[in-house]
Scaffold this active site. Sequence first.
Site, short mmCIF file in Angstrom:
data_model
loop_
_atom_site.label_atom_id
_atom_site.label_comp_id
_atom_site.label_asym_id
_atom_site.label_seq_id
_atom_site.Cartn_x
_atom_site.Cartn_y
_atom_site.Cartn_z
N PHE A 1 87.31 65.07 48.25
CA PHE A 1 87.05 64.52 47.51
C PHE A 1 85.59 64.40 48.18
O PHE A 1 85.52 63.89 49.64
CB PHE A 1 88.05 63.13 47.36
N GLN A 2 84.14 64.01 47.02
CA GLN A 2 83.49 63.86 47.26
C GLN A 2 82.80 65.15 48.33
O GLN A 2 82.27 64.71 48.69
CB GLN A 2 82.80 62.68 47.93
N LYS B 1 82.62 63.95 58.91
CA LYS B 1 83.37 62.25 59.33
C LYS B 1 83.82 61.97 60.59
O LYS B 1 83.87 61.14 60.96
CB LYS B 1 84.27 62.21 57.98
N MET C 1 52.26 62.89 28.97
CA MET C 1 51.03 63.85 29.32
C MET C 1 51.93 64.87 28.05
O MET C 1 51.46 65.53 27.69
CB MET C 1 51.40 64.05 30.43
N GLU D 1 70.59 57.11 46.53
CA GLU D 1 70.00 57.36 46.72
C GLU D 1 68.59 58.60 46.77
O GLU D 1 68.13 59.06 47.99
CB GLU D 1 71.14 58.51 47.74
#
Lengths: 83, 569
Positions: free
Chosen positions: B112-113, B162, B469, B50
């Site tokens: 969940f999630q 959802k 760097m 993502e």
Amino acid sequence: MNRHSLSLSLRNDPGALARVVVLFASRGVVVESLSLDPTERAGVSRLDVVLALPPDRPVTQLVKQLGRLYDVELAIEVRSQAA
Amino acid sequence: MDTTGAGALIKALEDVGCEVIFGMPGGAILPAYDPLLDSVKIRHVLVRHEQGAGHAAQGYASATGRVGVCMATSGPGATNLVTPLADAYMDSVPIVAVTGQVARSVIGTDAFQEADIRSITLPITKHSFQVTDPADIPAAITEAFAIAAEGRPGPVLVDLPKDVQSAPVRYVPAAPGNRTPHPVVSPVQVRKAAQLVATSRRPVFYVGGGVIRSGAAHALLKLATRTGIPVVTTLMARGAFPDSHPQHLGMPGMHGTVPAVAALQRADLLIALGTRFDDRVTGSLPHFAPDAAVVHADIDPAEISKNRLADVPIVGDCHDVITALNAVVTTIPDLTPWWDYLNGLRTTYPLGYDWPADGALAPQYVIERLSTLAGPEAIYTSGVGQHQMWAAQYVKYERPGSFINSGGLGTMGFAVPAAMGAQVGAPDRTVWAIDGDGCFQMTNQELVTCAIEGIPIKVAIINNGNLGMVRQWQTLFYEGRYSNTRLHTHNRVPDFVKLAEALGCAGFRCTDRSDVDGVITEAMTVRDRPVVVDFVVGQDAQVWPMVAAGTGNDEIMAARGIRPLFDEE
């Protein structure tokens, strides 16, 4: 530290208060008191806050940062005093 | 039209002109992916992580000037968007992130999630919505697009439970709504600015990314050419003013050119346009541009006088401000002595580099040749670190939007996914990701996306075997104690050519100066898949000039120990 009183008109959207408080936290603002009250306008609350800033931090900067939040309709400085 | 919340989402995205979504499905966003399958207006690019979706949306937005869109599921899908949202917030990139959320009935139960992504992203989004009524979806999407693009652009999050996506609803297009118009530029302030220009002797245009975001590059060219005033372009503004223009002194700041840094330090007037006096430009603030009056124009009033007090603040869109200045700046001072001084510095301290003593390839040379062979019509992206600074210094930019990088947040791994998004937005341009071997290992999984989706980006890995760097700072400030900066990529772990091939790309390697042009040319002929070139360069090359962090810009070192401005006093 200088003490400042601000007054905000806040849209009553979920998360609006959180956005203001997170701004205080992430910009290092010390909040001394905070009160949220309904107004005569439906969907708009009044948030009065007293906060402290170091002398080298102008409150106008903070007022402008509050002003760019979408849920803040108006942010004004009510009074300031050197502590 | 009777549909579901998900159907309304896709229809609303179509109606606001969304043509591509970078995303990945998952449990809580599943309903939205169903009508997406039938959309003929929206292309979905299935990423491999993502974070790649978020940076691709940024790359798309920066290359096209339109709002970029990324989509992810709840919980870890959403938290993987945190870095791109923070990046877009810092660099004012207009993106909309659509995230799935657990059903309304279980929000707040540690389902969940479940992650409270709205709260997590509060300080790094311009605004966010959690839609709890499916009828509100079209308005939320329309608002989100408008907020992302208007004023100072930035990221907006739309979180969709959802069951809100699944619920039946009648699609009613949202009204466009009353958007905030650009603030009207104060004519009084513009006249004050013009008066300061007229009485100045050492003015300079200090140009930031706002000039690119507002489409003001052409107006700036006109104003600068007419006034003859020197121009410096910050990291975010590279390309806002042509590098080939004789009035362009280059980039200011920590790794800026000596004449650009000197122009700010010795100026008596800074005309700051769409820039925020970032610490990487100003160095130590009390020592920054000590003799200069400041005209500061920005669309965000909160940026004006934040770090440096403005004598003439101008709130407005850069295009409006520059157009207004063009109309009223008539008296132009004699700049001959100022230009004599700056041209002297330009001659004495041009950008330059040494070849590594051990015969290794010079990274700056690779980037110089890439710039010459790919040309100004290409789009260049970069990650963060030495290669980014060399990409800012040694690529010659001629047009706005041709350099896309992570300036404010400094996100390693930005280059590959940003290039992917830029290529989708600008399919006819060559897109080169100039990347480091450290950065490349963070996000190269998106090359799979590019290979499968037919997005033929080109990647130049400036492989110095180290976190370059950080190693440079260890050399300069930690007595050469190289703690955890060696990446072993010079030992071919990983072997970038083999890795490229495994990811569905063409892979090349270049270790010798005489092969650089040939390899770049060959890479340019590959059009049917992405290309990765592993340029194995010396590990000790350093980025110069440099202003050490926390010191004043007068202490700029053209090279180690050489302080041209400090010594001229």
